[in-house]
Scaffold this motif. Sequence first.
Motif, PDB file in Angstrom:
ATOM      1  N   ASP A  11       0.703  -1.184   0.117  1.00  0.00           N
ATOM      2  CA  ASP A  11       0.000  -0.014  -0.096  1.00  0.00           C
ATOM      3  C   ASP A  11       0.791   1.358  -0.114  1.00  0.00           C
ATOM      4  N   TYR A  12       2.217   1.125   0.445  1.00  0.00           N
ATOM      5  CA  TYR A  12       2.748   2.389   0.522  1.00  0.00           C
ATOM      6  C   TYR A  12       4.240   2.121  -0.336  1.00  0.00           C
ATOM      7  N   SER A  13       5.071   3.041  -0.630  1.00  0.00           N
ATOM      8  CA  SER A  13       6.128   3.120  -1.411  1.00  0.00           C
ATOM      9  C   SER A  13       7.370   3.422  -0.481  1.00  0.00           C
ATOM     10  N   PRO A  14       8.436   3.118  -0.949  1.00  0.00           N
ATOM     11  CA  PRO A  14       9.486   3.631  -0.100  1.00  0.00           C
ATOM     12  C   PRO A  14       9.634   5.025   0.079  1.00  0.00           C
ATOM     13  N   PHE A  15       8.965   5.991  -0.645  1.00  0.00           N
ATOM     14  CA  PHE A  15       8.992   7.295  -0.430  1.00  0.00           C
ATOM     15  C   PHE A  15       7.889   7.573   0.662  1.00  0.00           C
ATOM     16  N   HIS A  16       6.972   6.856   0.968  1.00  0.00           N
ATOM     17  CA  HIS A  16       6.027   6.958   2.085  1.00  0.00           C
ATOM     18  C   HIS A  16       6.731   6.695   3.345  1.00  0.00           C
ATOM     19  N   ALA A  17       7.666   5.544   3.474  1.00  0.00           N
ATOM     20  CA  ALA A  17       8.218   5.155   4.464  1.00  0.00           C
ATOM     21  C   ALA A  17       9.611   5.640   4.766  1.00  0.00           C
ATOM     22  N   LYS A  18       9.969   6.837   3.947  1.00  0.00           N
ATOM     23  CA  LYS A  18      11.177   7.685   4.235  1.00  0.00           C
ATOM     24  C   LYS A  18      12.436   6.984   3.948  1.00  0.00           C
ATOM     25  N   LEU A  19      11.914   6.021   2.950  1.00  0.00           N
ATOM     26  CA  LEU A  19      13.363   5.027   2.420  1.00  0.00           C
ATOM     27  C   LEU A  19      13.773   5.487   0.929  1.00  0.00           C
ATOM     28  N   GLY A  20      12.964   6.706   0.549  1.00  0.00           N
ATOM     29  CA  GLY A  20      13.268   6.939  -0.833  1.00  0.00           C
ATOM     30  C   GLY A  20      14.878   6.994  -1.243  1.00  0.00           C
ATOM     31  N   ARG A  21      15.668   7.100  -0.300  1.00  0.00           N
ATOM     32  CA  ARG A  21      17.189   7.391  -0.821  1.00  0.00           C
ATOM     33  C   ARG A  21      17.631   5.875  -1.268  1.00  0.00           C
ATOM     34  N   LEU A  22      16.896   4.860  -1.034  1.00  0.00           N
ATOM     35  CA  LEU A  22      17.425   3.579  -1.514  1.00  0.00           C
ATOM     36  C   LEU A  22      16.813   3.229  -2.835  1.00  0.00           C
ATOM     37  N   VAL A  23      16.026   4.063  -3.426  1.00  0.00           N
ATOM     38  CA  VAL A  23      15.354   3.869  -4.835  1.00  0.00           C
ATOM     39  C   VAL A  23      16.609   4.253  -5.654  1.00  0.00           C
ATOM     40  N   ASN A  24      16.898   3.691  -6.816  1.00  0.00           N
ATOM     41  CA  ASN A  24      18.051   3.928  -7.778  1.00  0.00           C
ATOM     42  C   ASN A  24      17.119   4.207  -9.031  1.00  0.00           C
ATOM     43  N   PHE A  25      16.771   5.424  -9.539  1.00  0.00           N
ATOM     44  CA  PHE A  25      16.352   5.555 -10.857  1.00  0.00           C
ATOM     45  C   PHE A  25      17.272   5.346 -11.945  1.00  0.00           C
ATOM     46  N   LYS A  26      18.473   5.454 -11.513  1.00  0.00           N
ATOM     47  CA  LYS A  26      19.695   5.286 -12.802  1.00  0.00           C
ATOM     48  C   LYS A  26      19.687   3.705 -13.185  1.00  0.00           C
ATOM     49  N   LYS A  27      18.955   3.072 -12.308  1.00  0.00           N
ATOM     50  CA  LYS A  27      19.328   1.342 -12.446  1.00  0.00           C
ATOM     51  C   LYS A  27      18.635   1.085 -13.847  1.00  0.00           C
ATOM     52  N   GLY A  28      17.817   1.813 -14.386  1.00  0.00           N
ATOM     53  CA  GLY A  28      17.215   1.536 -15.708  1.00  0.00           C
ATOM     54  C   GLY A  28      15.840   1.169 -15.350  1.00  0.00           C
ATOM     55  N   SER A  29      15.232   0.359 -16.474  1.00  0.00           N
ATOM     56  CA  SER A  29      13.622  -0.129 -16.172  1.00  0.00           C
ATOM     57  C   SER A  29      13.707  -1.172 -15.122  1.00  0.00           C
ATOM     58  N   PHE A  30      12.494  -0.930 -14.518  1.00  0.00           N
ATOM     59  CA  PHE A  30      12.031  -1.775 -13.458  1.00  0.00           C
ATOM     60  C   PHE A  30      10.534  -1.873 -13.332  1.00  0.00           C
ATOM     61  N   LEU A  31       9.941  -2.944 -12.751  1.00  0.00           N
ATOM     62  CA  LEU A  31       8.520  -2.819 -12.449  1.00  0.00           C
ATOM     63  C   LEU A  31       8.121  -1.867 -11.473  1.00  0.00           C
ATOM     64  N   GLY A  32       7.261  -0.863 -11.858  1.00  0.00           N
ATOM     65  CA  GLY A  32       6.607   0.320 -10.842  1.00  0.00           C
ATOM     66  C   GLY A  32       7.548   1.558 -10.842  1.00  0.00           C
ATOM     67  N   ARG A  33       8.302   1.426 -11.730  1.00  0.00           N
ATOM     68  CA  ARG A  33       9.466   2.562 -12.073  1.00  0.00           C
ATOM     69  C   ARG A  33       8.468   3.683 -12.271  1.00  0.00           C
ATOM     70  N   SER A  34       7.667   4.061 -13.101  1.00  0.00           N
ATOM     71  CA  SER A  34       6.972   5.192 -13.442  1.00  0.00           C
ATOM     72  C   SER A  34       6.025   5.759 -12.325  1.00  0.00           C
ATOM     73  N   ALA A  35       5.513   4.711 -11.501  1.00  0.00           N
ATOM     74  CA  ALA A  35       4.823   5.172 -10.327  1.00  0.00           C
ATOM     75  C   ALA A  35       5.700   5.590  -9.350  1.00  0.00           C
ATOM     76  N   LEU A  36       6.739   5.000  -9.145  1.00  0.00           N
ATOM     77  CA  LEU A  36       7.509   5.525  -8.130  1.00  0.00           C
ATOM     78  C   LEU A  36       8.202   6.885  -8.312  1.00  0.00           C
ATOM     79  N   LYS A  37       8.619   7.024  -9.692  1.00  0.00           N
ATOM     80  CA  LYS A  37       8.957   8.440 -10.129  1.00  0.00           C
ATOM     81  C   LYS A  37       7.837   9.396  -9.889  1.00  0.00           C
ATOM     82  N   LYS A  38       6.631   9.055 -10.097  1.00  0.00           N
ATOM     83  CA  LYS A  38       5.703  10.236 -10.036  1.00  0.00           C
ATOM     84  C   LYS A  38       5.696  10.406  -8.397  1.00  0.00           C
ATOM     85  N   ILE A  39       5.463   9.656  -7.574  1.00  0.00           N
ATOM     86  CA  ILE A  39       5.782   9.894  -6.110  1.00  0.00           C
ATOM     87  C   ILE A  39       7.003  10.653  -5.829  1.00  0.00           C
ATOM     88  N   SER A  40       7.853  10.418  -6.333  1.00  0.00           N
ATOM     89  CA  SER A  40       9.131  10.816  -5.902  1.00  0.00           C
ATOM     90  C   SER A  40       8.985  12.514  -6.320  1.00  0.00           C
TER      91      SER A  40
END
Length: 131
Positions: A11-40
């Motif tokens: 129900d929550y993203s890493p950004f909701h849990a204050k763990l957004g620093r662990l998300v690496n958007f430079k990693k390339g494509s991954f499932l849920g990337r666009s949704a996480l980018k929108k929240i970020s």
Amino acid sequence: LVALASDVTADYSPFHAKLGRLVNFKKGSFLGRSALKKISDSGPDCLLCTFTLKVNAFVNGGEAILYKDRVLGITSSGDFGHSVGKPIVMGYIPSQDIKHEDYHIEVYGEPIQAIRHDVAVYDPEGRRFRA
């Protein structure tokens, strides 16, 4: 301490849990990337917060988080923090409501005064870990 089974769920993203620093958007494509980018980009609508209770009460998650008799959210976990000598509770509240100071956690129908913490309740500087 975040309990992955109850505090961080689908129900929550890493950004909701204050763990957004662990998300690496430079990693390339991954499932849920666009949704996480929108929240970020827009910022999460709610955030996981840590509270301590002013008095001892048995908490385990599922209690209402109140501000001026208005329910802000529900706790996701809680227990007695033996290292700090008081109950520690975690739960999500709307991002715009994290600035308040007068919170209560409803425990078995009784509103208990709670303090929201911006840093770790025990050893916020991490000195014990590095010792």
